[in-house]
Enzyme design. Sequence first.
Site, short mmCIF file in Angstrom:
data_model
loop_
_atom_site.label_atom_id
_atom_site.label_comp_id
_atom_site.label_asym_id
_atom_site.label_seq_id
_atom_site.Cartn_x
_atom_site.Cartn_y
_atom_site.Cartn_z
CB CYS A 189 1.47 3.57 11.19
SG CYS A 189 0.67 2.40 10.11
CB SER A 211 -1.79 -3.40 0.97
OG SER A 211 -0.80 -4.11 1.66
CB ALA A 212 -1.44 -8.97 -0.60
CG ASN A 246 -5.96 3.87 8.41
OD1 ASN A 246 -6.27 4.89 7.80
ND2 ASN A 246 -4.93 3.84 9.23
N GLY A 257 0.81 -1.21 0.00
CA GLY A 257 0.00 0.00 0.00
C GLY A 257 0.84 1.27 0.00
CD GLN A 293 -7.80 -0.69 6.80
OE1 GLN A 293 -8.58 -1.57 7.15
NE2 GLN A 293 -6.53 -0.68 7.19
CB THR A 322 13.23 -10.00 -10.60
OG1 THR A 322 14.37 -9.81 -11.44
CG2 THR A 322 12.66 -11.38 -10.80
C1 LIG Z 1 -2.06 -0.47 5.82
C2 LIG Z 1 -2.41 0.74 5.03
C3 LIG Z 1 -1.49 1.31 4.14
C4 LIG Z 1 -0.10 0.78 3.99
O1 LIG Z 1 -0.05 -0.47 3.35
P1 LIG Z 1 1.27 -1.36 3.47
O2 LIG Z 1 1.03 -2.49 2.53
O3 LIG Z 1 1.36 -1.81 4.90
O4 LIG Z 1 2.42 -0.52 3.07
C5 LIG Z 1 -1.89 2.41 3.42
N1 LIG Z 1 -3.11 2.93 3.54
C6 LIG Z 1 -4.03 2.42 4.39
C7 LIG Z 1 -5.38 3.04 4.47
C8 LIG Z 1 -3.71 1.31 5.17
O5 LIG Z 1 -4.63 0.81 6.00
#
Ligand SMILES: *Cc1c(COP(=O)(O)O)cnc(C)c1O
Length: 382
Positions: free
Chosen positions: A327, A201-202, A153, A73, A181, A239
């Site tokens: 965070c 983000s996975a 989030n 993300g 999210q 890669t």
């Molecule tokens: C977790 C999150 C991110 C960051 O994603 P990562 O894959 O951990 O770098 C960015 N934006 C939101 C809203 C998130 O919840």
Amino acid sequence: MNKNIIYLDNAATTRTDPRVVNEMLKYFDILYGNPSSVYEFAGKSKEAIEKSRHIIAKSINAKDTEIYFTSGGTESDNWALRGTAKAYKDRGRHIITSKIEHKAILNTAKNIEDIGFEVSYIDVNEYGVLKLQGLKDSIRNDTILISVMMANNEVGTIEPYENIADIAKMKNIIFHTDAVQCYGHIPINVKKSGIDLLSASAHKFNGPKGIGFLYISDDIKKEPMMFGGGQENGMRSGTQNVPSIVGMAMAARIAHENIEKRMKTEKYLRDYFIDRVLREIPFARLNGDKELRLPGNVNFSFEYVNNTELIALLDSVGICASGGSACSASKNSPSHVLVAMGLTKNLANSAIRFTFSHNNTKNEIDYTVNCLKYFINNIRKS
Ligand SMILES: *Cc1c(COP(=O)(O)O)cnc(C)c1O
């Protein structure tokens, strides 16, 4: 191993689904070829990537050519903002975002300010909903990009992103949304919703950490994220992380096969939890919008309770929850999201977030509410 953990922090990260792990393993030790190599063996890796890209693209109604794999993300957010700023700098140097974005957006925006762009940070109301009038008022002739998250989030508020997209379209402004999210949790259709760029983000939807994607519409100008060997259509060299890409696609497939059912389960747990807390714990305040809310998010302020203390007590009985986001939780300043929503410093510092997965149970919620009642009562008495 983790036997007694009650995991209620699924907005921070999620458990990688065992089916995902299993699928990934093959691409470490059997099909380990470099997807850019030309022989048949490596072709299998290339094929796996393109199959994954197709699964992801279909899940948001995008074209395969519009999906770029990233490290997550944060990278997707960095790329969306910096790439668009660079690609459109001749049209203008003004960008609009909100006050409640993830740090991946806010700190990237700050960096863009350092290189000569102006950024407007739009207010939200007391429920964390972006003020559309404020957004309209801030648009200028040199505005090139609006970036507003699909859902927050911390408090789970789902933003009026389709209205924002409409406003952007009318003024010929690019629209990016951080959907980290939301992707895999609520249905998304980028074409129907008028989204030009979207981050996901996975590890937020039961996939592995360190992998994500950025959707970039074929209709807008692009700038590469990384320079090198020309992978990802020349836009993101390096890669590809084949096992993680395959894992993310598997997680995406699982999430979307059952998305309505998962939403229903999470909503049930969420509303049951909210009802019990509001009924049984005095001076509890629900943060965020009651209706426009992610299915798995609950965020409460418990007046006269310091969240750091409460989180430690919950931890002592195996309950994982967080104050604000993972965070910002380690820093002592109140959450910028709650402050933007108008909470006092005291209320912001008494906020605690519980985020559910479809695998949580009603028993876990009951146990958590009982612990909360006991701990909060003790803290308030002392
Ligand atoms: C977790 C999150 C991110 C960051 O994603 P990562 O894959 O951990 O770098 C960015 N934006 C939101 C809203 C998130 O919840």
